[in-house]
Design a protein around this motif. Structure first.
Motif, PDB file in Angstrom:
ATOM      1  N   THR A  35       0.814  -1.224   0.000  1.00 17.21           N
ATOM      2  CA  THR A  35       0.000   0.000   0.000  1.00 17.21           C
ATOM      3  C   THR A  35       0.846   1.272   0.000  1.00 17.21           C
ATOM      4  O   THR A  35       0.323   2.358  -0.210  1.00 17.21           O
ATOM      5  CB  THR A  35      -0.951   0.021   1.217  1.00 17.21           C
ATOM      6  N   ASN A  36       2.150   1.131   0.227  1.00 18.36           N
ATOM      7  CA  ASN A  36       3.053   2.278   0.243  1.00 18.36           C
ATOM      8  C   ASN A  36       3.902   2.383  -1.025  1.00 18.36           C
ATOM      9  O   ASN A  36       4.780   3.221  -1.114  1.00 18.36           O
ATOM     10  CB  ASN A  36       3.982   2.205   1.470  1.00 18.36           C
ATOM     11  N   LEU A  37       3.635   1.544  -2.007  1.00 18.46           N
ATOM     12  CA  LEU A  37       4.470   1.507  -3.208  1.00 18.46           C
ATOM     13  C   LEU A  37       3.660   1.793  -4.464  1.00 18.46           C
ATOM     14  O   LEU A  37       2.462   1.503  -4.517  1.00 18.46           O
ATOM     15  CB  LEU A  37       5.151   0.137  -3.334  1.00 18.46           C
ATOM     16  N   GLU A  38       4.336   2.357  -5.461  1.00 19.50           N
ATOM     17  CA  GLU A  38       3.713   2.604  -6.762  1.00 19.50           C
ATOM     18  C   GLU A  38       4.803   2.620  -7.824  1.00 19.50           C
ATOM     19  O   GLU A  38       5.953   2.955  -7.548  1.00 19.50           O
ATOM     20  CB  GLU A  38       2.952   3.933  -6.754  1.00 19.50           C
ATOM     21  N   TRP A  39       4.429   2.249  -9.039  1.00 22.44           N
ATOM     22  CA  TRP A  39       5.352   2.313 -10.172  1.00 22.44           C
ATOM     23  C   TRP A  39       5.470   3.758 -10.637  1.00 22.44           C
ATOM     24  O   TRP A  39       4.468   4.474 -10.712  1.00 22.44           O
ATOM     25  CB  TRP A  39       4.861   1.428 -11.318  1.00 22.44           C
ATOM     26  N   PHE A  40       6.694   4.187 -10.954  1.00 17.34           N
ATOM     27  CA  PHE A  40       6.975   5.565 -11.362  1.00 17.34           C
ATOM     28  C   PHE A  40       8.001   5.574 -12.487  1.00 17.34           C
ATOM     29  O   PHE A  40       8.737   4.611 -12.669  1.00 17.34           O
ATOM     30  CB  PHE A  40       7.591   6.321 -10.177  1.00 17.34           C
ATOM     31  N   THR A  41       8.077   6.700 -13.176  1.00 19.40           N
ATOM     32  CA  THR A  41       9.200   6.938 -14.078  1.00 19.40           C
ATOM     33  C   THR A  41      10.351   7.468 -13.239  1.00 19.40           C
ATOM     34  O   THR A  41      10.160   7.895 -12.095  1.00 19.40           O
ATOM     35  CB  THR A  41       8.865   7.995 -15.150  1.00 19.40           C
ATOM     36  N   ARG A  42      11.539   7.484 -13.789  1.00 19.51           N
ATOM     37  CA  ARG A  42      12.707   8.028 -13.090  1.00 19.51           C
ATOM     38  C   ARG A  42      12.483   9.502 -12.750  1.00 19.51           C
ATOM     39  O   ARG A  42      12.748   9.938 -11.634  1.00 19.51           O
ATOM     40  CB  ARG A  42      13.955   7.864 -13.970  1.00 19.51           C
ATOM     41  N   VAL A  43      11.984  10.264 -13.702  1.00 18.57           N
ATOM     42  CA  VAL A  43      11.752  11.692 -13.489  1.00 18.57           C
ATOM     43  C   VAL A  43      10.729  11.913 -12.378  1.00 18.57           C
ATOM     44  O   VAL A  43      10.928  12.747 -11.487  1.00 18.57           O
ATOM     45  CB  VAL A  43      11.298  12.375 -14.799  1.00 18.57           C
ATOM     46  N   ASP A  44       9.631  11.157 -12.396  1.00 19.96           N
ATOM     47  CA  ASP A  44       8.608  11.311 -11.360  1.00 19.96           C
ATOM     48  C   ASP A  44       9.139  10.923  -9.980  1.00 19.96           C
ATOM     49  O   ASP A  44       8.787  11.535  -8.976  1.00 19.96           O
ATOM     50  CB  ASP A  44       7.371  10.479 -11.692  1.00 19.96           C
ATOM     51  N   ASN A  45       9.990   9.902  -9.942  1.00 21.02           N
ATOM     52  CA  ASN A  45      10.562   9.468  -8.671  1.00 21.02           C
ATOM     53  C   ASN A  45      11.488  10.548  -8.107  1.00 21.02           C
ATOM     54  O   ASN A  45      11.437  10.866  -6.909  1.00 21.02           O
ATOM     55  CB  ASN A  45      11.325   8.153  -8.863  1.00 21.02           C
ATOM     56  N   ILE A  46      12.299  11.142  -8.958  1.00 19.92           N
ATOM     57  CA  ILE A  46      13.174  12.242  -8.522  1.00 19.92           C
ATOM     58  C   ILE A  46      12.334  13.425  -8.066  1.00 19.92           C
ATOM     59  O   ILE A  46      12.610  14.045  -7.035  1.00 19.92           O
ATOM     60  CB  ILE A  46      14.130  12.654  -9.658  1.00 19.92           C
ATOM     61  N   GLN A  47      11.290  13.732  -8.820  1.00 22.09           N
ATOM     62  CA  GLN A  47      10.430  14.859  -8.464  1.00 22.09           C
ATOM     63  C   GLN A  47       9.744  14.624  -7.122  1.00 22.09           C
ATOM     64  O   GLN A  47       9.651  15.536  -6.301  1.00 22.09           O
ATOM     65  CB  GLN A  47       9.385  15.106  -9.553  1.00 22.09           C
ATOM     66  N   HIS A  48       9.272  13.403  -6.890  1.00 20.83           N
ATOM     67  CA  HIS A  48       8.630  13.066  -5.613  1.00 20.83           C
ATOM     68  C   HIS A  48       9.606  13.283  -4.464  1.00 20.83           C
ATOM     69  O   HIS A  48       9.259  13.887  -3.439  1.00 20.83           O
ATOM     70  CB  HIS A  48       8.139  11.615  -5.645  1.00 20.83           C
ATOM     71  N   ALA A  49      10.843  12.815  -4.626  1.00 22.63           N
ATOM     72  CA  ALA A  49      11.858  13.001  -3.589  1.00 22.63           C
ATOM     73  C   ALA A  49      12.151  14.488  -3.385  1.00 22.63           C
ATOM     74  O   ALA A  49      12.261  14.968  -2.250  1.00 22.63           O
ATOM     75  CB  ALA A  49      13.128  12.250  -3.958  1.00 22.63           C
ATOM     76  N   PHE A  50      12.238  15.208  -4.479  1.00 24.30           N
ATOM     77  CA  PHE A  50      12.520  16.643  -4.433  1.00 24.30           C
ATOM     78  C   PHE A  50      11.392  17.398  -3.736  1.00 24.30           C
ATOM     79  O   PHE A  50      11.613  18.198  -2.835  1.00 24.30           O
ATOM     80  CB  PHE A  50      12.711  17.136  -5.868  1.00 24.30           C
ATOM     81  N   ASP A  51      10.152  17.118  -4.123  1.00 25.49           N
ATOM     82  CA  ASP A  51       8.984  17.800  -3.548  1.00 25.49           C
ATOM     83  C   ASP A  51       8.824  17.541  -2.060  1.00 25.49           C
ATOM     84  O   ASP A  51       8.300  18.382  -1.329  1.00 25.49           O
ATOM     85  CB  ASP A  51       7.693  17.351  -4.247  1.00 25.49           C
ATOM     86  N   ASN A  52       9.262  16.359  -1.620  1.00 31.86           N
ATOM     87  CA  ASN A  52       9.072  15.975  -0.223  1.00 31.86           C
ATOM     88  C   ASN A  52      10.339  16.085   0.615  1.00 31.86           C
ATOM     89  O   ASN A  52      10.377  15.609   1.744  1.00 31.86           O
ATOM     90  CB  ASN A  52       8.504  14.554  -0.161  1.00 31.86           C
ATOM     91  N   GLY A  53      11.382  16.685   0.045  1.00 29.39           N
ATOM     92  CA  GLY A  53      12.632  16.876   0.785  1.00 29.39           C
ATOM     93  C   GLY A  53      13.313  15.582   1.163  1.00 29.39           C
ATOM     94  O   GLY A  53      13.987  15.505   2.191  1.00 29.39           O
ATOM     95  N   LEU A  54      13.152  14.548   0.331  1.00 31.16           N
ATOM     96  CA  LEU A  54      13.677  13.226   0.670  1.00 31.16           C
ATOM     97  C   LEU A  54      15.083  12.985   0.141  1.00 31.16           C
ATOM     98  O   LEU A  54      15.781  12.108   0.621  1.00 31.16           O
ATOM     99  CB  LEU A  54      12.744  12.137   0.120  1.00 31.16           C
ATOM    100  N   ASN A  55      15.485  13.703  -0.875  1.00 29.06           N
ATOM    101  CA  ASN A  55      16.779  13.457  -1.489  1.00 29.06           C
ATOM    102  C   ASN A  55      17.685  14.648  -1.226  1.00 29.06           C
ATOM    103  O   ASN A  55      17.606  15.663  -1.893  1.00 29.06           O
ATOM    104  CB  ASN A  55      16.626  13.231  -2.998  1.00 29.06           C
ATOM    105  N   SER A  56      18.550  14.513  -0.261  1.00 28.68           N
ATOM    106  CA  SER A  56      19.409  15.624   0.115  1.00 28.68           C
ATOM    107  C   SER A  56      20.655  15.725  -0.760  1.00 28.68           C
ATOM    108  O   SER A  56      21.465  16.610  -0.573  1.00 28.68           O
ATOM    109  CB  SER A  56      19.815  15.488   1.582  1.00 28.68           C
ATOM    110  N   THR A  57      20.836  14.824  -1.700  1.00 29.65           N
ATOM    111  CA  THR A  57      22.049  14.859  -2.515  1.00 29.65           C
ATOM    112  C   THR A  57      21.779  15.366  -3.920  1.00 29.65           C
ATOM    113  O   THR A  57      22.654  15.354  -4.759  1.00 29.65           O
ATOM    114  CB  THR A  57      22.685  13.463  -2.610  1.00 29.65           C
ATOM    115  N   ILE A  58      20.580  15.813  -4.184  1.00 27.61           N
ATOM    116  CA  ILE A  58      20.250  16.267  -5.533  1.00 27.61           C
ATOM    117  C   ILE A  58      20.467  17.774  -5.646  1.00 27.61           C
ATOM    118  O   ILE A  58      20.230  18.520  -4.701  1.00 27.61           O
ATOM    119  CB  ILE A  58      18.802  15.874  -5.907  1.00 27.61           C
TER     120      ILE A  58
END
Length: 193
Positions: free
Chosen positions: A101-124
């Protein structure tokens, strides 16, 4: 939620994955090197956490071993992928929560955007400690490119801080891919496209 188990593709009869993100080895008989038959009992496998925070398990069959990420196993077994997307996203951003219930299929761009929007990827982008340019610099470079300016002319403003090859990577969207002019990938601060 009730736990449901399915065979792991390529490891049928050896391992199963559950909709809750647990992996188990199935009971079976194996022939040891000394010719003695041994019975393997069913066992829940303990995952390991990699340096990026993803949990994985090591699966072996017929002498071949493979390390696979838990969230990918869950998605492949339980989530239809009719659009043939290539990445699995953790909806809540918690890489330890591999429940279906916590997973979904994404494109690479959408996955990066999700991390970016939610402050999850501090190395980008500029959050990367090796970054020498800001996101505003990247936007400025790409706007100039889109306005028809010449690469060499725009590079003159950056030649003291970045190599020409690094600059070309930005210019050609090979680096800083999360910032795309016209598609608003960079709009974390409500910047206009």
């Amino acid at each position: 939620m009730d736990e449901v188990w399915k065979d792991i593709e390529g490891f049928e009869g050896y391992y199963q994955i559950s909709n809750l993100g647990r992996v188990k080895s199935l009971p079976r008989k194996i022939l040891k090197n000394n010719g003695v038959e041994q019975t393997i009992k069913e066992k829940i496998k303990m995952p390991t956490k990699n340096d990026r925070g993803y949990y994985s398990v090591r699966l072996c069959m017929g002498g071949d071993c493979k390390t696979v990420k838990i969230h990918t196993l869950v998605a492949k077994a339980f989530i239809p992928n009719s659009k043939n997307l290539n990445e699995v996203n953790h909806i809540d951003g918690d890489k330890s929560n591999n429940c279906v219930t916590n997973l979904e299929w994404f494109t690479r761009v959408d996955n990066i955007q999700h991390a970016f929007d939610n402050g999850l990827n501090s190395t980008i982008g500029e959050k990367n400690p090796r970054s020498i340019l800001s996101e505003k610099d990247i936007i400025n470079i790409r706007l100039k490119r889109n306005n028809g300016e010449n690469l060499k002319d725009v590079y003159e403003d950056y030649k003291d801080i970045i190599s020409i090859s690094g600059f070309r990577g930005i210019w050609n969207n090979q680096t800083w891919k999360h910032i795309q002019i016209g598609e608003c990938y960079y709009d974390k601060n409500n910047l206009p496209c």
